[in-house]
Enzyme design. Structure first.
Site, PDB file in Angstrom:
ATOM      1  N   GLY A   1       3.759   4.371  -0.776  1.00 10.75           N
ATOM      2  CA  GLY A   1       2.405   3.952  -1.102  1.00 10.75           C
ATOM      3  C   GLY A   1       1.382   4.881  -0.477  1.00 10.75           C
ATOM      4  N   GLY A   2       0.870   4.488   0.675  1.00  6.35           N
ATOM      5  CA  GLY A   2      -0.223   5.217   1.326  1.00  6.35           C
ATOM      6  C   GLY A   2       0.008   6.718   1.444  1.00  6.35           C
TER       7      GLY A   2
ATOM      8  N   HIS B   1       6.577  -5.208  -8.231  1.00  2.25           N
ATOM      9  CA  HIS B   1       6.120  -4.856  -6.883  1.00  2.25           C
ATOM     10  C   HIS B   1       5.681  -6.135  -6.171  1.00  2.25           C
ATOM     11  CE1 HIS B   1       3.716  -3.243  -3.615  1.00  2.25           C
ATOM     12  NE2 HIS B   1       4.381  -2.118  -3.768  1.00  2.25           N
TER      13      HIS B   1
ATOM     14  N   GLU C   1      11.893  -2.964  -0.847  1.00  4.52           N
ATOM     15  CA  GLU C   1      10.665  -2.864  -0.060  1.00  4.52           C
ATOM     16  C   GLU C   1      10.421  -4.163   0.703  1.00  4.52           C
ATOM     17  OE1 GLU C   1       7.810   0.240  -1.882  1.00  4.52           O
ATOM     18  OE2 GLU C   1       7.540  -1.619  -2.979  1.00  4.52           O
TER      19      GLU C   1
ATOM     20  N   GLY D   1       2.577  -0.949   4.043  1.00  2.00           N
ATOM     21  CA  GLY D   1       1.226  -0.693   4.540  1.00  2.00           C
ATOM     22  C   GLY D   1       0.987  -1.097   5.980  1.00  2.00           C
TER      23      GLY D   1
ATOM     24  N   SER E   1       6.093   1.866   4.409  1.00  2.00           N
ATOM     25  CA  SER E   1       5.680   2.733   5.525  1.00  2.00           C
ATOM     26  C   SER E   1       6.539   3.995   5.672  1.00  2.00           C
ATOM     27  CB  SER E   1       5.644   1.940   6.837  1.00  2.00           C
ATOM     28  OG  SER E   1       4.680   0.902   6.752  1.00  2.00           O
TER      29      SER E   1
ATOM     30  N   ASN F   1       3.353   5.534  -5.304  1.00  2.00           N
ATOM     31  CA  ASN F   1       2.609   4.447  -5.941  1.00  2.00           C
ATOM     32  C   ASN F   1       1.182   4.497  -5.399  1.00  2.00           C
ATOM     33  OD1 ASN F   1       1.528   2.012  -6.770  1.00  2.00           O
ATOM     34  ND2 ASN F   1       2.922   0.749  -5.546  1.00  2.00           N
ATOM     35  N   TRP F   2       0.251   4.908  -6.248  1.00  2.00           N
ATOM     36  CA  TRP F   2      -1.141   5.026  -5.784  1.00  2.00           C
ATOM     37  C   TRP F   2      -1.840   3.683  -5.699  1.00  2.00           C
ATOM     38  CZ3 TRP F   2      -4.173   9.904  -7.932  1.00  2.00           C
ATOM     39  CH2 TRP F   2      -3.604  11.067  -7.387  1.00  2.00           C
ATOM     40  N   LYS F   3      -1.222   2.632  -6.251  1.00  2.00           N
ATOM     41  CA  LYS F   3      -1.844   1.300  -6.262  1.00  2.00           C
ATOM     42  C   LYS F   3      -3.245   1.397  -6.872  1.00  2.00           C
ATOM     43  CE  LYS F   3       1.143   0.086  -2.453  1.00  2.00           C
ATOM     44  NZ  LYS F   3       1.403  -0.712  -1.244  1.00  2.00           N
TER      45      LYS F   3
ATOM     46  N   GLU G   1       3.228  -6.806  -4.434  1.00  2.00           N
ATOM     47  CA  GLU G   1       1.801  -7.137  -4.598  1.00  2.00           C
ATOM     48  C   GLU G   1       1.563  -7.834  -5.940  1.00  2.00           C
ATOM     49  OE1 GLU G   1       0.265  -3.240  -3.641  1.00  2.00           O
ATOM     50  OE2 GLU G   1       1.000  -3.509  -1.590  1.00  2.00           O
TER      51      GLU G   1
HETATM   52  P1  PGA Z   1       3.378   1.949   1.852  1.00  2.00           P
HETATM   53  O1  PGA Z   1       3.591   1.143   0.469  1.00  2.00           O
HETATM   54  O2  PGA Z   1       4.153   3.228   1.737  1.00  2.00           O
HETATM   55  O3  PGA Z   1       1.890   2.182   1.920  1.00  2.00           O
HETATM   56  O4  PGA Z   1       3.884   1.069   2.942  1.00  2.00           O
HETATM   57  C1  PGA Z   1       4.849   1.133  -0.155  1.00  2.00           C
HETATM   58  C2  PGA Z   1       4.770   0.409  -1.463  1.00  2.00           C
HETATM   59  O5  PGA Z   1       4.090  -0.631  -1.555  1.00  2.00           O
HETATM   60  O6  PGA Z   1       5.379   0.854  -2.456  1.00  2.00           O
END
Ligand code: PGA
Length: 247
Positions: free
Chosen positions: A228-229, A92, A162, A168, A207, A8-10, A94
Site C-alpha cells: 500500500g503506502g 481487500h 494481509e 498501514g 506494512s 495498491n494506491w488506494k 478496507e
Molecule cells: P500497507 O497496505 O502496505 O500500507 O500496509 C497494504 C495493503 O492494504 O494492501
C-alpha cells in the site's frame, strides 16, 4: 513461478502522480519479477497508456460482479480490462470493512474478473482480535474457502494474505507467523483447486517496505507482496521490486 510485486494506491493519486510511474519504469526496465500497480479507477487508462511498452502492468482495486447494468458508481471487470488493466484486487479488507463485503460477494467479483480475462487478486486476513483469540488459520481458511473461485488456475488467481492489523500500521507478523500462514494457504489451496495451486502466487501484504522486504521474500510460499503506502513512491516500490527480483 514468476513472483509478483503489486502496489495498491488506494484512494490516492491524481494525474500528477503518473510521474512516479515514469520514474519506476525507467529505474526497472526489465525486473526479474512481475510489477503491477493498482491506481484509483480514474487513473487506470492513463497509467496503462503511460506503462505501454514497459514492464509495468496496471490493475483495478475492485470491480462489480456484473458486467454491466444499473449500478451507479460501480465499475465492471470488463470496463477495467477495456481501460488496459490486466488484474483487479477483490476483497481487500478496507472493502470488506467499509462496504461490508462478504466472502460470497468477493467470490462473485473474482469470478467476474476471471471471466473478463483479468487476474483476480483475492485478499484475506485476520483482525487483531481474531489473531489474539488464536483464530487466524480458522478465519483465513474460511475466507479462502468462500472467496476463491473453484475454477481458478495459476494464471487467473493470486491470493494476498494481509493481516488487517498490519495494514498501514508499520507492524508486521513475525517471519514464523507469515511462514505458518503461507504454508497453510498453499495446502488449503491445493485441496481446493488441485495441482494448479503450486503455481498460484501467494502474496504477503501489510506494512511491506524496502527495509523489511528481503526477509519477508525469503519465507517459503511467499511469492511477492501487495504493497500500500510504499507503492506510492517510485523509489520505495522500486526497492521492493529489487528485493523481490533478488529473492
Ligand atoms: P500497507 O497496505 O502496505 O500500507 O500496509 C497494504 C495493503 O492494504 O494492501
Amino acid at each position: 513461478m514468476r513472483k509478483l510485486a503489486a502496489g495498491n494506491w488506494k484512494m490516492n493519486g491524481t494525474a500528477a502522480a503518473l510521474s512516479e510511474v515514469a520514474a519506476l519504469c525507467t529505474a526497472h526496465p526489465a525486473p526479474a519479477c512481475d510489477m503491477l500497480l493498482c491506481p484509483p479507477a480514474t487513473l487506470v487508462a492513463q497509467m496503462a497508456a503511460a506503462a505501454k511498452g514497459t514492464a509495468l502492468q496496471v490493475g483495478g482495486q475492485d470491480c462489480h460482479a456484473k458486467a454491466s447494468g444499473a449500478h451507479t458508481g460501480d465499475i465492471s471487470a470488463l470496463m477495467l480490462q477495456d481501460a488496459g488493466a490486466t488484474a483487479v484486487i477483490v476483497g481487500h479488507s478496507e472493502r470488506r470493512t467499509d462496504h461490508a463485503e462478504t466472502d460470497a460477494q468477493v467470490l462473485a467479483k473474482a469470478e467476474a474478473a476471471q471471466a473478463a480475462g483479468l487476474v483476480a487478486i483475492v485478499c484475506i486476513g485476520e483482525t487483531e482480535a481474531e489473531r489474539d483469540a488464536g483464530r487466524t488459520l480458522d478465519v483465513i481458511g474460511t475466507q479462502l474457502a468462500g472467496s476463491v473461485p473453484a475454477a481458478s488456475t495459476a494464471a487467473t488467481l493470486v491470493v494476498a494474505y494481509e493481516p488487517v492489523w498490519a495494514i498501514g500500521t508499520g507492524r508486521t507478523p513475525t517471519i514464523a507467523e507469515i511462514a505458518d500462514v503461507h504454508a497453510f494457504l498453499r495446502a488449503r489451496l491445493t485441496a481446493k483447486i488441485g495441482a494448479e495451486a503450486a503455481g498460484v502466487r501467494l502474496l504477503y501484504g501489510g506494512s511491506v517496505k524496502p527495509s523489511n522486504a528481503a526477509e519477508i521474500f525469503a519465507v517459503p510460499h511467499v511469492d511477492g507482496a501487495l504493497v500500500g503506502g510504499a507503492s506510492l513512491k517510485a523509489a520505495d516500490f522500486g526497492g521492493i521490486v529489487a528485493a523481490l527480483s533478488a529473492a
